[in-house]
Design an enzyme around this catalytic site. Structure first.
Site, PDB file in Angstrom:
ATOM      1  N   LYS A 182       0.222  -2.507   4.014  1.00  0.00           N
ATOM      2  CA  LYS A 182       1.412  -2.808   3.199  1.00  0.00           C
ATOM      3  C   LYS A 182       2.711  -2.557   3.975  1.00  0.00           C
ATOM      4  O   LYS A 182       3.790  -2.948   3.548  1.00  0.00           O
ATOM      5  CB  LYS A 182       1.396  -1.985   1.911  1.00  0.00           C
ATOM      6  CG  LYS A 182       0.299  -2.410   0.913  1.00  0.00           C
ATOM      7  CD  LYS A 182       0.268  -1.485  -0.291  1.00  0.00           C
ATOM      8  CE  LYS A 182      -0.820  -1.823  -1.294  1.00  0.00           C
ATOM      9  NZ  LYS A 182      -0.474  -2.940  -2.212  1.00  0.00           N
ATOM     10  N   THR A 215       1.010  -7.550  -7.393  1.00  0.00           N
ATOM     11  CA  THR A 215       1.495  -7.841  -8.742  1.00  0.00           C
ATOM     12  C   THR A 215       2.873  -7.236  -8.961  1.00  0.00           C
ATOM     13  O   THR A 215       3.608  -7.680  -9.832  1.00  0.00           O
ATOM     14  CB  THR A 215       0.534  -7.301  -9.825  1.00  0.00           C
ATOM     15  OG1 THR A 215       0.186  -5.956  -9.499  1.00  0.00           O
ATOM     16  CG2 THR A 215      -0.710  -8.157  -9.922  1.00  0.00           C
ATOM     17  N   LYS A 258       6.462  -8.254 -11.038  1.00  0.00           N
ATOM     18  CA  LYS A 258       7.225  -7.372 -11.928  1.00  0.00           C
ATOM     19  C   LYS A 258       8.695  -7.352 -11.527  1.00  0.00           C
ATOM     20  O   LYS A 258       9.587  -7.407 -12.389  1.00  0.00           O
ATOM     21  CB  LYS A 258       6.670  -5.942 -11.873  1.00  0.00           C
ATOM     22  CG  LYS A 258       5.234  -5.790 -12.323  1.00  0.00           C
ATOM     23  CD  LYS A 258       4.721  -4.374 -12.001  1.00  0.00           C
ATOM     24  CE  LYS A 258       3.209  -4.299 -12.103  1.00  0.00           C
ATOM     25  NZ  LYS A 258       2.664  -3.073 -11.467  1.00  0.00           N
ATOM     26  N   LYS A 305       4.592   1.167  -4.082  1.00  0.00           N
ATOM     27  CA  LYS A 305       3.204   0.694  -4.133  1.00  0.00           C
ATOM     28  C   LYS A 305       2.375   1.729  -3.402  1.00  0.00           C
ATOM     29  O   LYS A 305       2.926   2.632  -2.774  1.00  0.00           O
ATOM     30  CB  LYS A 305       3.065  -0.683  -3.471  1.00  0.00           C
ATOM     31  CG  LYS A 305       3.732  -0.777  -2.092  1.00  0.00           C
ATOM     32  CD  LYS A 305       3.636  -2.184  -1.492  1.00  0.00           C
ATOM     33  CE  LYS A 305       4.639  -3.169  -2.033  1.00  0.00           C
ATOM     34  NZ  LYS A 305       4.055  -4.388  -2.549  1.00  0.00           N
ATOM     35  N   ARG A 306       1.037   1.642  -3.456  1.00  0.00           N
ATOM     36  CA  ARG A 306       0.231   2.573  -2.685  1.00  0.00           C
ATOM     37  C   ARG A 306       0.659   2.531  -1.222  1.00  0.00           C
ATOM     38  O   ARG A 306       1.047   1.477  -0.704  1.00  0.00           O
ATOM     39  CB  ARG A 306      -1.254   2.213  -2.823  1.00  0.00           C
ATOM     40  CG  ARG A 306      -1.827   2.570  -4.179  1.00  0.00           C
ATOM     41  CD  ARG A 306      -1.743   4.047  -4.442  1.00  0.00           C
ATOM     42  NE  ARG A 306      -2.652   4.780  -3.593  1.00  0.00           N
ATOM     43  CZ  ARG A 306      -3.782   5.361  -4.016  1.00  0.00           C
ATOM     44  NH1 ARG A 306      -4.126   5.314  -5.289  1.00  0.00           N
ATOM     45  NH2 ARG A 306      -4.558   6.012  -3.175  1.00  0.00           N
ATOM     46  N   HIS A 359     -11.083  -9.001  -4.509  1.00  0.00           N
ATOM     47  CA  HIS A 359      -9.726  -8.463  -4.394  1.00  0.00           C
ATOM     48  C   HIS A 359      -9.285  -8.179  -2.968  1.00  0.00           C
ATOM     49  O   HIS A 359      -8.167  -7.707  -2.763  1.00  0.00           O
ATOM     50  CB  HIS A 359      -9.588  -7.176  -5.210  1.00  0.00           C
ATOM     51  CG  HIS A 359      -9.480  -7.408  -6.682  1.00  0.00           C
ATOM     52  ND1 HIS A 359      -8.276  -7.616  -7.313  1.00  0.00           N
ATOM     53  CD2 HIS A 359     -10.424  -7.485  -7.645  1.00  0.00           C
ATOM     54  CE1 HIS A 359      -8.482  -7.790  -8.611  1.00  0.00           C
ATOM     55  NE2 HIS A 359      -9.789  -7.726  -8.838  1.00  0.00           N
TER      56      HIS A 359
HETATM   57  C1  LIG Z   1       1.970  -2.913 -10.405  1.00  0.00           C
HETATM   58  C2  LIG Z   1       1.599  -1.577  -9.886  1.00  0.00           C
HETATM   59  C3  LIG Z   1       0.959  -1.452  -8.655  1.00  0.00           C
HETATM   60  C4  LIG Z   1       0.655  -2.639  -7.769  1.00  0.00           C
HETATM   61  O1  LIG Z   1       1.714  -2.781  -6.845  1.00  0.00           O
HETATM   62  P1  LIG Z   1       1.591  -3.780  -5.606  1.00  0.00           P
HETATM   63  O2  LIG Z   1       2.953  -3.720  -4.988  1.00  0.00           O
HETATM   64  O3  LIG Z   1       1.264  -5.127  -6.140  1.00  0.00           O
HETATM   65  O4  LIG Z   1       0.543  -3.220  -4.722  1.00  0.00           O
HETATM   66  C5  LIG Z   1       0.636  -0.190  -8.212  1.00  0.00           C
HETATM   67  N1  LIG Z   1       0.932   0.903  -8.939  1.00  0.00           N
HETATM   68  C6  LIG Z   1       1.554   0.817 -10.122  1.00  0.00           C
HETATM   69  C7  LIG Z   1       1.875   2.065 -10.870  1.00  0.00           C
HETATM   70  C8  LIG Z   1       1.911  -0.418 -10.639  1.00  0.00           C
HETATM   71  O5  LIG Z   1       2.523  -0.490 -11.820  1.00  0.00           O
END
Ligand SMILES: *Cc1c(COP(=O)(O)O)cnc(C)c1O
Length: 899
Positions: free
Chosen positions: A631, A742, A746, A625-626, A424
């Site tokens: 990022k 991911t 979405k 996101k985190r 990952h």
């Molecule tokens: C999908 C998701 C992530 C992943 O987000 P990325 O932008 O791909 O890092 C992190 N936290 C939650 C709650 C998510 O639903």
């Protein structure tokens, strides 16, 4: 000891779910699923005919209509909850409704397990230290098997039934706490895979840990992140089934005993020094439009019933109880680091606890139907979600050599054909390593096994590449240095038959950088790509019911079959320019923006930051996101500051307001995400976002043209509200650092466009939806190293745009505490080598942002066209496609369909 334990792997129980007791007719109250046909015959013969007939007559039925649901609901309110019509509040309604739905799931779950046991196909085991499941109830309603239901739209049926009982579905669903047993993308990926595996009728179980505390809840106090514990089991969890009759003992510490002169390759006894018990909790995972309900088994640590009698007898009762309680701490808390190794002994203890319990469970199930170990890799596929479960490789080797007494090499061949490993990350700070000393103290036998694996591996390498000592030291599982360390990723590569990355670019980087030497050793065939995916049931149907409905209408698909075959979405492309369809599309987005505005209103104590009269004219720019330097939320907020300063500049230079509004039309910049509690820079970024929001949102000069919002406590259920409201989302990592992402998928699935770098799955998203429908900018991965080098050794100058931003930060324009508050963020770019290339990408980021503004505000029709085409071509990113690729190219398993 009161209970018989499963130490002896030879004495399997007859119950596939792992009951330790042999069948006795009088123990029918125990859970009895998953019997082999011959076992059922034998049992049947022992049960009197009369009992069998009674059993049949009283077969438990699922509810299939409104009436049936309501009867179950009331029954659970009055018996399970011991409440009544007069004290059934929304929380009680949630609980009763969950129990009713759970009853249906459990009936199908029993049948699924029985079916799989009878057919005995090759099984998939997905080992993940994180499962970020979010809420279960709404998802269970969508996936409710309606084979035998009059009303095909189960969720609407239940909604109507609930309304008649006096409850609003929305309010009831809101009562459920998120199951937040994960940090971010990796944990959510595991959750999406579980959904797709069940939907595809794959015989798959997930194995994880049942943390008592999930990912912390984030509060923002005076702009700072404050972490509070997530004691999510506070209210009874209707979605888990405790299996206290199953107890797997797990040992730590101690020493290894072997006959005089015996080598480490021959069987030996590991005499553990500390023992705890692993007790499973099972969570049913229903598939969509199928009766398959798979199992997610999560282990919880319990003390052994063996008591330290020496302490007890010495009168030290409380200390001997305290020792016992320590056992429970193993599964107490999820480590809150995302993409960062922790190195804590308790973390390694968690990993072994989970791998040991899962492996023994898998082996027990295997031995029930087969005694031939050479078959094992044809019966069992184990997928390692990152290196966290690498100890499972060592544990299987230990079981085969020490307990099953197989020859070392025969055992190793079985192991390597069983496991496969998903990488990952390529970032050094995230790659797991354990000091040899710590590892050997906790797991003495496993350390010997590591050394032996490494020995034979290096011997092979030496044979292939004679006298290349450099190579041997580079690929050695043991990294020499001040303190020798074990490289877990190398064990995972050596112990697996396939290694995959999670998006094309990432899988290339694995082959050319991280595991380059291993490609030379094993050849290219071992390394592959499976681009990540997301489940459209949760991320489209559940999160965005209005859009799902519009799509279903347009595709003339009232049964939502397209959610199983997302390629059908391409039919939407025909309507991309249809003004009526565009208008409907825009209305759905507006509705979702309203829904998000409501959430923000609630979170902000009833104050609206965004003007509700202009939602359609306001560009919703979202990065959730985190929080992580890679990022680059700092790039985003620097961009926001730049925009604000430019607006102020124009105004102070006498530009009329309309001109400013024309250049910088209405926009709200929304952020959300948690920072690891020990990650100083990430927390400072949160602090800066909130400080900037404070200044900008309260500056009357710019009126409502620009707003900044930080949404506290980003989690799965918030994501379900935030993502559908988005116009443009930010996926702006330094090229080569984000393995896949991911949330990018979405957002696209919900008609949001992307501003992003050429990184992770953005590459495939661009290919699928077309480059005219995405806003790409920034340095390419292939140039990153060269630029980093220039920063380190040639003091590469900053662009003037960024200099202005830094000047404002240093002048304290956004500071409340002291003017130097944000200096570390400035210095990371200006003085410490700009590792994440914020300065290199800044101007192209600003340029991409103004292009976004122009597209959104000047030509809404072409914007809507992009949005529609994005959804039309997002089908590839369904996790259904993803698990199918794993099944065909890595696991070699087939679905088990109902007869
Ligand atoms: C999908 C998701 C992530 C992943 O987000 P990325 O932008 O791909 O890092 C992190 N936290 C939650 C709650 C998510 O639903």
């Amino acid at each position: 000891m009161g209970r018989q334990l499963i130490h002896d792997l030879g004495s399997g129980s007859s119950n596939d779910l792992g009951s330790v007791e042999q069948f006795r007719p009088r123990t029918l109250a125990r859970r009895l699923t998953g019997f082999l046909p011959r076992e059922i015959k034998a049992i049947d013969a022992k049960i009197p005919l009369e009992s069998r007939e009674l059993w049949k007559r009283h077969e438990v039925k699922k509810f299939t209509d409104k009436d049936g649901f309501q009867a179950k609901f009331i029954q659970h309110v009055e018996t399970t909850l011991a409440r009544s019509l007069y004290n059934c509040d929304e929380l009680a309604a949630y609980e009763a409704m969950s129990e009713a739905v759970r009853d249906n799931l459990v009936i199908d779950w029993n049948k699924t397990q029985q079916r799989v046991t009878a057919r005995d196909p090759k099984r998939i085991y997905y080992l993940s230290l994180e499962f970020l499941m979010g809420r279960a109830l709404d998802n269970a309603l969508i996936n409710l098997n309606t084979d035998d239901c009059d009303d095909p739209t189960s969720r609407e049926m239940v909604e109507g039934a609930l309304k008649q009982l006096g409850f609003r579905m929305e309010d009831v669903l809101e009562q459920e706490p998120d199951a937040g047993l994960g940090n971010g993308g990796l944990g959510r990926l595991a959750a999406c895979f579980m959904d797709s595996l069940a939907t595809g009728d794959y015989p798959a179980w997930g194995y994880g840990l049942r943390y008592q505390y999930g990912i912390f809840a984030q509060k923002i106090i005076d702009g700072h992140q404050v972490e509070t514990p997530d004691y999510w089991l506070n209210i009874r969890n209707p979605w888990e089934i405790e299996r206290s009759e199953i107890q797997v003992p797990v040992s730590y510490y101690g020493h290894v005993e072997r006959p005089q002169g015996a080598s480490t390759l021959s069987p030996c006894d590991w005499i553990g020094g500390e023992q705890v018990l692993a007790v499973p909790y099972d969570m049913p995972v229903p598939g969509f439009k199928t009766s398959t309900v798979n199992n997610l088994r999560m282990w919880s640590a319990k003390p052994t019933t063996e008591f330290d009698f020496s302490k007890f007898n010495a009168g030290d009762y409380s200390n001997s109880v305290a020792d016992q309680q320590r056992a429970e701490s193993i599964t107490a808390v999820l480590y809150p680091n995302d993409n960062f190794r922790s190195g804590k002994e308790l973390r390694l203890k968690q990993q072994y606890f989970w791998c040991c319990a899962s492996l023994h469970d898998i082996v027990r199930r295997f031995k029930k139907s087969s005694g031939d170990w050479t078959n094992f890799p044809d019966r069992v596929a184990i997928q390692l979600n990152d290196t966290h479960p690498t100890l499972a490789i060592l544990e299987l080797q230990r079981i085969l050599v020490d307990l099953e007494r197989l020859d070392w090499h025969a055992a190793w061949s079985i192991v390597t054909r069983t496991f496969s490993y998903t990488n990952h990350t390529v970032m050094q700070e995230a790659l797991e390593k354990w000091p040899v000393s710590l590892f050997g103290h906790l797991l003495p036998r496993h350390l010997e096994i590591v050394y032996d694996i490494n020995w034979f591996f290096l011997k092979d390498v030496e044979r292939k590449f004679p006298r290349d000592l450099e190579l041997l030291s580079r690929v050695s599982i043991i990294e020499d240095g001040q303190e020798s360390q074990i490289r877990m990723a190398y064990i995972a590569v050596v112990g697996s038959h396939k290694v995959n990355g999670v998006a094309e670019l990432h899988s290339e980087l694995i082959k050319t950088n991280l595991f380059q030497d291993f490609v030379d050793i094993y050849g290219l065939g071992k390394f592959t790509n499976v681009t990540n995916g997301i489940t459209p049931r949760r991320w489209l149907k559940q999160a965005n019911p209005r859009l799902a409905q519009l799509i279903a209408e347009k595709l003339n698909d009232p049964q939502d079959q397209y959610l199983l075959d997302m390629s059908r979405l391409t039919e939407l492309a025909t309507f991309a320019d249809d003004p009526i369809f565009q208008q409907q599309w825009e209305e759905v987005k507006l509705y979702n923006k309203m829904r998000l505005a409501d959430l923000l209103h609630r979170l902000n104590d009833g104050v609206d930051v965004i003007d509700r009269d202009y939602l359609n004219e306001t560009l919703f720019d979202i990065q959730v996101k985190r929080i992580h330097e890679y990022k680059r939320q700092q790039l985003n907020i620097f961009g926001v500051i730049h925009r604000y300063l430019s607006m102020k500049d124009m105004l102070s230079n006498g530009a009329p307001f309309v001109k400013v509004a024309n250049k910088f039309p209405r926009k709200v910049s929304i952020f959300g995400g948690k920072a690891a509690p020990g990650y100083f820079m990430a927390k400072l970024i949160i602090r800066l976002i909130n400080a900037v929001a404070d200044v900008i949102n309260n500056d009357p000069d710019i009126e409502d043209l620009l707003k900044v919002v930080f949404i506290p406590d980003y989690n799965v259920s918030k994501a379900e509200v935030i993502i559908p409201a988005c116009d443009i989302s930010e996926h702006i990592s330094t090229a080569g650092t984000e393995a896949s992402g991911t949330s990018n998928m979405k957002f696209v699935m919900n008609g949001g466009l992307i501003i992003g770098t050429v990184d992770g799955a953005n590459v495939e998203i661009t290919r699928e939806i077309g480059e005219e429908n995405i806003f790409l900018f920034g340095t390419l991965a292939e140039h990153v190293e060269e630029l980093r080098f220039k920063h380190r050794f040639h003091n590469k100058p900053l662009p003037s745009s960024l200099t202005k931003v830094f000047a404002a930060l240093e002048a304290g324009v956004f500071s409340t505490e002291n003017n130097a508050e944000f200096q570390p963020l400035v210095d990371a770019t200006r003085r410490h080598g700009d590792h994440y290339l914020v300065s290199d990408d800044f101007d192209s980021y600003i340029a991409a942002q103004s292009l976004v503004d122009r597209c959104f505000h000047r030509d809404r029709s072409s914007w809507l066209r992009k949005s529609i085409l994005s959804v039309a071509n997002v089908g590839y990113f369904s996790s259904d496609r993803c698990v199918e690729e794993y099944a065909e190219t890595i696991w070699n398993v087939e679905p088990v369909k109902k007869d």
